[in-house]
Design a protein around this motif. Structure first.
Motif, short mmCIF file in Angstrom:
data_model
loop_
_atom_site.label_atom_id
_atom_site.label_comp_id
_atom_site.label_asym_id
_atom_site.label_seq_id
_atom_site.Cartn_x
_atom_site.Cartn_y
_atom_site.Cartn_z
N SER A 72 -39.23 -60.61 -40.14
CA SER A 72 -38.38 -60.40 -38.97
C SER A 72 -39.21 -60.34 -37.69
CB SER A 72 -37.57 -59.11 -39.12
OG SER A 72 -36.71 -59.21 -40.23
N GLU A 75 -39.99 -63.76 -36.69
CA GLU A 75 -38.81 -64.40 -36.12
C GLU A 75 -38.54 -63.91 -34.70
OE1 GLU A 75 -35.82 -67.18 -36.06
OE2 GLU A 75 -37.35 -66.90 -37.60
N PHE A 76 -38.60 -62.60 -34.49
CA PHE A 76 -38.37 -62.06 -33.15
C PHE A 76 -39.46 -62.49 -32.17
CE2 PHE A 76 -35.48 -59.07 -35.35
CZ PHE A 76 -34.37 -59.23 -34.53
N SER A 77 -40.67 -62.72 -32.67
CA SER A 77 -41.75 -63.19 -31.79
C SER A 77 -41.44 -64.56 -31.21
CB SER A 77 -43.08 -63.22 -32.54
OG SER A 77 -43.19 -64.36 -33.37
N GLN A 78 -40.52 -65.28 -31.82
CA GLN A 78 -40.17 -66.61 -31.32
C GLN A 78 -39.39 -66.53 -30.00
OE1 GLN A 78 -38.33 -68.76 -34.59
NE2 GLN A 78 -39.97 -68.11 -35.95
N MET A 79 -38.95 -65.34 -29.65
CA MET A 79 -38.30 -65.17 -28.35
C MET A 79 -39.33 -65.08 -27.22
SD MET A 79 -34.92 -62.88 -28.87
CE MET A 79 -35.32 -61.63 -30.06
N ILE A 80 -40.59 -64.86 -27.58
CA ILE A 80 -41.66 -64.82 -26.58
C ILE A 80 -42.10 -66.24 -26.31
CG2 ILE A 80 -43.99 -64.01 -26.08
CD1 ILE A 80 -43.41 -61.73 -28.13
N GLN A 81 -41.94 -66.67 -25.09
CA GLN A 81 -42.24 -68.04 -24.71
C GLN A 81 -43.36 -68.06 -23.65
OE1 GLN A 81 -40.74 -70.78 -26.18
NE2 GLN A 81 -39.80 -69.25 -27.52
N ASN A 86 -46.62 -71.20 -27.15
CA ASN A 86 -45.85 -72.43 -27.37
C ASN A 86 -46.77 -73.59 -27.77
OD1 ASN A 86 -43.45 -71.18 -26.84
ND2 ASN A 86 -43.42 -71.77 -24.69
N GLY A 101 -38.16 -71.53 -32.93
CA GLY A 101 -37.10 -70.93 -32.13
C GLY A 101 -36.37 -69.84 -32.91
N PHE A 102 -35.95 -68.81 -32.20
CA PHE A 102 -35.27 -67.69 -32.84
C PHE A 102 -33.88 -68.09 -33.32
CE2 PHE A 102 -32.35 -64.10 -32.64
CZ PHE A 102 -32.99 -63.20 -33.46
#
Length: 130
Positions: A72, A75-81, A86, A101-102
């Motif tokens: 999790s 997965e939540f780290s994928q909101m950090i852009q 990237n 991507g989240f």
């Protein structure tokens, strides 16, 4: 016994990883449901087996909880852009490890994958170690 157990979990993790990569590569040959969900579930299952391999003396319930939290968090780290993150995700290995991507559905896939590997662990791997 610990070395033999760790080896079994390593083999299970490698087999699970290979199945996950195969599900991505040959996804067109799979039923749509498996094509859409198997890769993420198998990724989390590989995480579960990796956790069991590293912390073999911990309980399976602990491995489930740690695996779900770890997956999790990824997965939540994928909101950090950020540009450097990237750029890392744009590589093949970065995408395989960190994702791109989240998606909320991925959290469900991870949980199901970990639970499936727990069942395999409980009924096939752990009972064989004794």
């Amino acid at each position: 016994m610990l070395i033999r157990g760790r080896l079994m979990y390593l083999i299970a993790a490698v087999i699970t990883m290979a199945a996950g990569l195969a599900s991505r590569h040959f996804g067109g040959m799979l039923p749509v449901f498996l094509h859409e969900h198997a890769g993420d579930a198998l990724w989390a299952g590989m995480v579960y087996f990796g956790i069991r391999m590293i912390w073999i003396s911990r309980s399976r319930v602990w491995a489930i909880m740690f695996g779900v939290i770890f997956s999790s968090a990824i997965e939540f780290s994928q909101m950090i852009q950020t540009p450097w993150l990237n750029e890392l995700r744009s590589t093949m290995f970065g995408a395989l490890i960190l994702g791109r991507g989240f998606l909320v559905v991925d959290l469900i896939r991870y949980t199901v994958g970990i639970m499936c590997m727990f069942v395999i662990d409980h009924y096939f791997l752990s009972n064989r170690r004794s």
